[in-house]
Design a protein around this motif. Sequence first.
Motif, mmCIF file in Angstrom:
data_model
loop_
_atom_site.group_PDB
_atom_site.id
_atom_site.type_symbol
_atom_site.label_atom_id
_atom_site.label_comp_id
_atom_site.label_asym_id
_atom_site.label_seq_id
_atom_site.Cartn_x
_atom_site.Cartn_y
_atom_site.Cartn_z
ATOM 1 N N ILE A 1 20.444 -0.292 -0.926
ATOM 2 C CA ILE A 1 19.293 -0.977 -1.517
ATOM 3 C C ILE A 1 19.537 -2.409 -1.948
ATOM 4 N N ASN A 2 20.715 -2.966 -1.760
ATOM 5 C CA ASN A 2 20.978 -4.318 -2.262
ATOM 6 C C ASN A 2 20.047 -5.366 -1.661
ATOM 7 N N ASN A 3 19.597 -5.156 -0.429
ATOM 8 C CA ASN A 3 18.665 -6.116 0.177
ATOM 9 C C ASN A 3 17.349 -6.178 -0.586
ATOM 10 N N ALA B 1 -8.236 -5.090 5.150
ATOM 11 C CA ALA B 1 -9.603 -4.695 4.803
ATOM 12 C C ALA B 1 -9.664 -3.598 3.754
ATOM 13 N N ALA B 2 -8.562 -2.889 3.515
ATOM 14 C CA ALA B 2 -8.581 -1.772 2.565
ATOM 15 C C ALA B 2 -8.935 -2.260 1.171
ATOM 16 N N SER B 3 -9.676 -1.431 0.451
ATOM 17 C CA SER B 3 -10.043 -1.807 -0.921
ATOM 18 C C SER B 3 -8.815 -1.907 -1.816
ATOM 19 N N SER B 4 -7.791 -1.132 -1.506
ATOM 20 C CA SER B 4 -6.480 -1.286 -2.144
ATOM 21 C C SER B 4 -5.437 -0.800 -1.149
ATOM 22 N N ALA B 5 -4.299 -1.466 -1.120
ATOM 23 C CA ALA B 5 -3.270 -1.112 -0.145
ATOM 24 C C ALA B 5 -1.889 -1.333 -0.739
ATOM 25 N N ALA B 6 -0.971 -0.434 -0.394
ATOM 26 C CA ALA B 6 0.417 -0.541 -0.836
ATOM 27 C C ALA B 6 1.324 -0.497 0.382
ATOM 28 N N VAL B 7 2.408 -1.270 0.343
ATOM 29 C CA VAL B 7 3.367 -1.350 1.439
ATOM 30 C C VAL B 7 4.729 -0.939 0.887
ATOM 31 N N TYR B 8 5.371 -0.001 1.576
ATOM 32 C CA TYR B 8 6.595 0.593 1.029
ATOM 33 C C TYR B 8 7.593 0.813 2.158
ATOM 34 N N GLY B 9 8.841 0.440 1.944
ATOM 35 C CA GLY B 9 9.896 0.676 2.926
ATOM 36 C C GLY B 9 11.180 1.082 2.240
ATOM 37 N N ARG B 10 11.981 1.887 2.939
ATOM 38 C CA ARG B 10 13.271 2.277 2.356
ATOM 39 C C ARG B 10 14.398 2.164 3.360
ATOM 40 N N VAL C 1 13.343 -8.092 6.115
ATOM 41 C CA VAL C 1 12.360 -7.011 6.199
ATOM 42 C C VAL C 1 11.820 -6.659 4.812
ATOM 43 N N ALA C 2 12.707 -6.531 3.819
ATOM 44 C CA ALA C 2 12.250 -6.241 2.460
ATOM 45 C C ALA C 2 11.324 -7.341 1.952
ATOM 46 N N PHE C 3 11.653 -8.585 2.271
ATOM 47 C CA PHE C 3 10.812 -9.724 1.868
ATOM 48 C C PHE C 3 9.439 -9.638 2.534
#
Length: 722
Positions: free
Chosen positions: A139-141, A289-298, A310-312
């Motif tokens: 997870i350091n990145n 277009a979504a009324s609310s949106a979340a972006v998540y990566g691991r 990629v994290a940025f």
Amino acid sequence: MPIEEKVTFCRICEPLCGLIATVEDGRLVKIRPDGEHPLSRGNACPKGIAFTEVQNDPDRVLYPQRRKPDGTFERVSWDSALDDIGARLRAIIAEHGRESLGWYFGNPSSFSYSHTMWILGFALGTGMRHLYSAGSQDINNRFVASHLLYGSLTALPIPDLDRTDFLLMVGANPIVSHGSGVTAPRIREKLTAITKRGGRVVVVDPRRSETAKLFEHVSVRPDGDAWLLASMLSVIFAEQLFDAKTLAVQADGVDKLRRAVARFTPELTESITGVPAGEVRDLARSLAAASSAAVYGRTGTCLGRQGTLVAFLLDALAVVTGNIDRPGGLVFGEEPFAGLATAQNLGLVGYDRRRSRIGNFPDVLGSFPAAVMAKEITTAGKGQLRALFTSAGNPVLSVPNGRELDAALGKLDLLVSIDLYMNDTNSKADYILPATTFLEREDIPLPFSALSTTPFIQHTEAVVAPYGEARQEWQIIDDIARRIGVIPFVATPTNRIGGLLSRARRMVPTNPLTMIDVAMRLGPFGDRFGARRGGLSMAKLRANPHGVVLREHVETGVLRRVVRHKRKRVQLAPAEILDVLAKLGLRKDSKEFPLRLIGLRELKSHNSWMHNSPSLMRGDREHTARINPADAAAAGIEDGKPCRVASEAGSVELPATLTEEVGEGTVAVPHGWGHSGGGWRIANAAGGVNVNEVMSTAIVDVERLAGMSHLNGVPVRIEPVA
């Protein structure tokens, strides 16, 4: 003694599910889920329940062990072990200086607040330069991306799962991992709730993972994430889908980022990512277009060639669409006490304050890439690593090119391990010092409190007294420090302030729980030592053993408080990221190594340390390579038969499992197998191979900004084994 049932919580992975431990005659009898836990509500995974077997494992190290000249170990007393370790350390320091000392700590240390605190304290007190962790394989990145975006390594946004209408997950499999970089018990329910209320969950992964099977799956080629995310941004900018009004208030560098990603059109990136241009455009438009949106990566996004970029870009997508610091988007949790954020504010930890001797890599929270650890041991010169401690870690299996590290460990002047088992790494140690399990210590989830989708805090007392002569890690570290005249947390004991602290330390012994109680009572939810009615204190947590819910949802509207850049604005165009984007060209696949290798997490494994549990290893568990049938046919590989997976760095041989689960061109192999040393009999008998022997520790193969190991998207070829 009577049978007792004690409330506690799991510390294997990040949901921290509530548990009830049954104890009889001072020994653990069984573990079951805690039905009264307000978040996990009677849920726990097989690993948490199986921890009874770890606690009572006859292969556990329960007494200090010293290596004999013939390589076997003998039991010694604590005083004998610590006195000899102290004497040898003093001699090493006298000849080579404190910069010759080092420490590697593994993933489980993050689940003990006192363990990580005292490693930091030891590093500060000794002036130790060689600090390594599992973070460069994990997870350091993410920390570095936050530093560049928000000016704070510890500003880690999490997806607001309970309120989002659109969740884009990249390289994550929370149905198996239960969530990482986010604390969300019962995460399966949270994800399915999104679709039940009419929202969408889109999973981007080279493999049709357990999570992807439940939701919408976008199949991407391994290590194509940077191109895909840059392409989505190019669409959002080109089609004017960004939230200009919010960006004007929140962010700087919008135009520079727009120009930097403009060339990554979906048509250009399609050949690299394998995602059709039309699908990329639809995905970008839906997100915007979504009324609310979340972006998540691991971890799938962390361990490729461009982990920090990629994290940025993941966060940048949320920022440009107006989905940062808002309900249903990416939100910033708040620590109930002064933790890493305070350490950062005090300058105790940071980014690029020092550079590694080998490779010139920047430090991340004080640590350097574990991939260079072997070379730091074997490369002569000032600052050469000569004495190494490992705690809660098995780097021979978790770091690339384990053969190199295994050979290097034998060249150390001193190797000391603090652990539960004699594992593949510490079987080479001079001393193995027995640590307590999480059930044998009190605890509080220090690193994870700000990552909870429902703000929550819980404290647990020890469930059982330590078995044998096991001791808590912080106590062991403290005893070693005293034997070399070091005061943890005091970097300059010879000056006036250091001298005062030294005398105060001798008069009032430091206790980590006391330190945490003070930090919590002075924190945002604290009772201010009675000035705030109903606030947090250790007494309140003890009165509520199942935990305390602090808020229904994570607070929003806090961005200016979180961002530490001078203008209090998100920086979308730092020079480091623009430089990486400018150099990001068209990827050329190798003719000699035409496939790409990715990692794979298994439900009944946790990295490399739970393979000695009988119930988790029961049945037909076998370590295999998942290969697409088309690729197998082209290579002449049959289902269930042995195959060789080879890269430029090395090769492994293991059985093949042919499955459409992985796309053509992708090979998936779980990590953490291949135990070949130490005293854990079930793990050694399980077979398998160490897939990280295929990975490289060459300096050019270590990600430059955060020192991440390259473990995903590694070019390989496959061939049958006679």
